[in-house]
Design a protein around this motif. Structure first.
Motif, mmCIF file in Angstrom:
data_model
loop_
_atom_site.group_PDB
_atom_site.id
_atom_site.type_symbol
_atom_site.label_atom_id
_atom_site.label_comp_id
_atom_site.label_asym_id
_atom_site.label_seq_id
_atom_site.Cartn_x
_atom_site.Cartn_y
_atom_site.Cartn_z
ATOM 1 N N GLU A 14 0.859 -1.182 0.000
ATOM 2 C CA GLU A 14 0.000 0.000 0.000
ATOM 3 C C GLU A 14 0.896 1.233 0.000
ATOM 4 O O GLU A 14 1.827 1.332 0.808
ATOM 5 N N VAL A 15 0.639 2.149 -0.927
ATOM 6 C CA VAL A 15 1.510 3.301 -1.114
ATOM 7 C C VAL A 15 0.706 4.583 -0.923
ATOM 8 O O VAL A 15 -0.314 4.789 -1.603
ATOM 9 N N ASP A 16 1.145 5.423 -0.035
ATOM 10 C CA ASP A 16 0.459 6.695 0.228
ATOM 11 C C ASP A 16 0.940 7.738 -0.787
ATOM 12 O O ASP A 16 1.625 8.707 -0.457
ATOM 13 N N ALA A 17 0.562 7.490 -2.045
ATOM 14 C CA ALA A 17 0.936 8.395 -3.142
ATOM 15 C C ALA A 17 -0.028 8.147 -4.289
ATOM 16 O O ALA A 17 -0.600 7.051 -4.418
ATOM 17 N N PRO A 18 -0.236 9.130 -5.163
ATOM 18 C CA PRO A 18 -1.139 8.944 -6.305
ATOM 19 C C PRO A 18 -0.648 7.842 -7.238
ATOM 20 O O PRO A 18 0.555 7.617 -7.394
ATOM 21 N N GLY A 106 -7.098 8.418 -3.004
ATOM 22 C CA GLY A 106 -5.953 9.022 -3.644
ATOM 23 C C GLY A 106 -4.653 8.285 -3.427
ATOM 24 O O GLY A 106 -3.623 8.692 -3.977
ATOM 25 N N THR A 107 -4.681 7.205 -2.656
ATOM 26 C CA THR A 107 -3.485 6.384 -2.479
ATOM 27 C C THR A 107 -3.466 5.273 -3.533
ATOM 28 O O THR A 107 -4.309 5.248 -4.433
ATOM 29 N N SER A 108 -2.519 4.338 -3.416
ATOM 30 C CA SER A 108 -2.352 3.315 -4.448
ATOM 31 C C SER A 108 -2.075 1.959 -3.815
ATOM 32 O O SER A 108 -1.583 1.863 -2.683
ATOM 33 N N ARG A 109 -2.368 0.941 -4.587
ATOM 34 C CA ARG A 109 -1.916 -0.408 -4.256
ATOM 35 C C ARG A 109 -1.016 -0.869 -5.388
ATOM 36 O O ARG A 109 -1.404 -0.848 -6.569
ATOM 37 N N ALA A 142 9.627 -1.878 -1.226
ATOM 38 C CA ALA A 142 9.953 -0.954 -0.143
ATOM 39 C C ALA A 142 10.614 0.307 -0.684
ATOM 40 O O ALA A 142 10.298 1.428 -0.249
ATOM 41 N N SER A 143 11.524 0.147 -1.647
ATOM 42 C CA SER A 143 12.204 1.315 -2.215
ATOM 43 C C SER A 143 11.230 2.214 -2.968
ATOM 44 O O SER A 143 11.254 3.443 -2.815
ATOM 45 N N ALA A 148 8.064 7.057 -3.582
ATOM 46 C CA ALA A 148 6.781 7.597 -4.048
ATOM 47 C C ALA A 148 6.091 8.414 -2.966
ATOM 48 O O ALA A 148 5.464 9.441 -3.263
ATOM 49 N N GLU A 149 6.201 7.977 -1.715
ATOM 50 C CA GLU A 149 5.515 8.689 -0.640
ATOM 51 C C GLU A 149 6.166 10.032 -0.318
ATOM 52 O O GLU A 149 5.603 10.825 0.435
#
Length: 318
Positions: A14-18, A106-109, A142-143, A148-149
């Motif tokens: 789960e990525v807290d970025a568009p 607005g986050t991403s998987r 992880a990178s 991205a965040e």
């Protein structure tokens, strides 16, 4: 593929970025050495806007391996499919897909799939391949997530620049000076120690101590990929100074009708949490950018000037 079954692994984050930001990092494979610790260099061989062929180099343990990857980009669905044309045995086939899904908030998987087979479906080789994929996939996710965040500060964290020295001499001795890095402790004053391994011609693994203007010594470790016919040496620092999260670069010897331009290129991701520790209380990213630009530029320009002296002296002697 008698006796070989196709196996699948799946890893997600789960990525807290568009989603567009995440997909942009995945699609820009040429910059992966800045994003992924294992990636050393990526050469784009072909690209028609959708399909591309990439030559990739990456570290594996204490060595370096290289392969050709073919990818298909689909920005509409935010998917990138890939396969290795000649996987390293015991792997006989390797396909995969990057999938970026947009979340309502607005986050991403981000999901990374691998489909692969190993020679003879050996249990031992299968366990090894799964272990490698597990380690690499987790590290890559992880990178990407970490970078991205920080997308709002991406332009402050990442910087690229180059310095050029004109040389009135043929390209060959200039390249020779840059290639013979094992001799640098005797030729380059700010290099105090260098250990070099070149088991594969043109693939150099090195550890180097350099002295800074204030007298401090920094130890870095790098992998260099040499292209003598093109007059290029690209490198990735695998152990960086405290202020840099990632550092890639290139030495490039370019001929024209007036002589030679020797170019030093650098790309850096700053380690934000180290800025005040390294530069003092109150230091910010702007100051860190200026500091890194000055230090790296000064050292590489000094090396290019020494390459010029060497090349011109060799030319006069001939």
């Amino acid at each position: 593929m008698t006796g070989e079954r196709v196996h699948r692994t799946s890893h997600s984050a789960e990525v807290d970025a568009p989603a567009g930001v995440v997909y942009g990092l995945i699609s820009d494979a040429a910059r992966w050495p800045l994003f992924f610790p294992e990636n050393v260099h990526v050469e784009r061989l072909e690209f028609d806007g959708t399909n591309e062929r990439l030559r990739m180099w990456a570290t594996t343990g204490r060595g370096v391996r290289s392969w050709i990857s073919e990818r298909t980009q689909d920005p509409g669905t935010r998917c990138v499919q890939f396969h290795q044309t000649h996987p390293q045995l015991p792997v006989t086939t390797m396909h995969g897909t990057w999938i970026v899904e947009e979340r309502p908030d607005g986050t991403s998987r981000l999901t990374l799939l691998h489909d692969f087979a190993v020679l003879g479906d050996s249990a031992g080789d299968l366990a090894w391949a799964e272990q490698v994929l597990e380690r690499n996939a987790r590290a890559e996710l992880a990178s990407l997530t970490s970078l991205a965040e920080r997308w709002r500060r991406f332009d402050d964290l990442v910087l690229s620049f180059e310095d050029t020295v004109r040389i009135d001499a043929p390209a060959e001795p200039v390249y020779d000076f840059l290639y013979r890095v094992g001799d640098w402790p005797e030729l380059v004053p700010h290099v105090t120690r260098l250990e070099l391994t070149e088991d594969t011609p043109g693939v150099q693994i090195m550890a180097m101590d350099t002295r800074t203007a204030d007298g401090a010594t920094h130890t870095t470790e790098s992998v260099r990929i040499c292209f003598p016919h093109a007059g290029r040496i690209v490198y990735k620092q695998t152990r960086t100074p405290a202020l840099m999260e990632a550092h890639t670069g290139e030495w490039n010897v370019v001929c024209d009708e007036h002589g030679v331009s020797a170019v030093a290129q650098h790309s850096v991701v700053l380690r934000e949490e180290a800025v005040e520790r390294v530069l003092g209380p109150g230091a910010d990213l702007a100051r860190a950018r200026r500091h890194v630009r000055e230090v790296l530029g000064r050292n590489s320009t000094a090396t290019l000037q020494l390459a010029r002296q060497y090349a011109q002296s060799v030319t006069r002697a001939a």
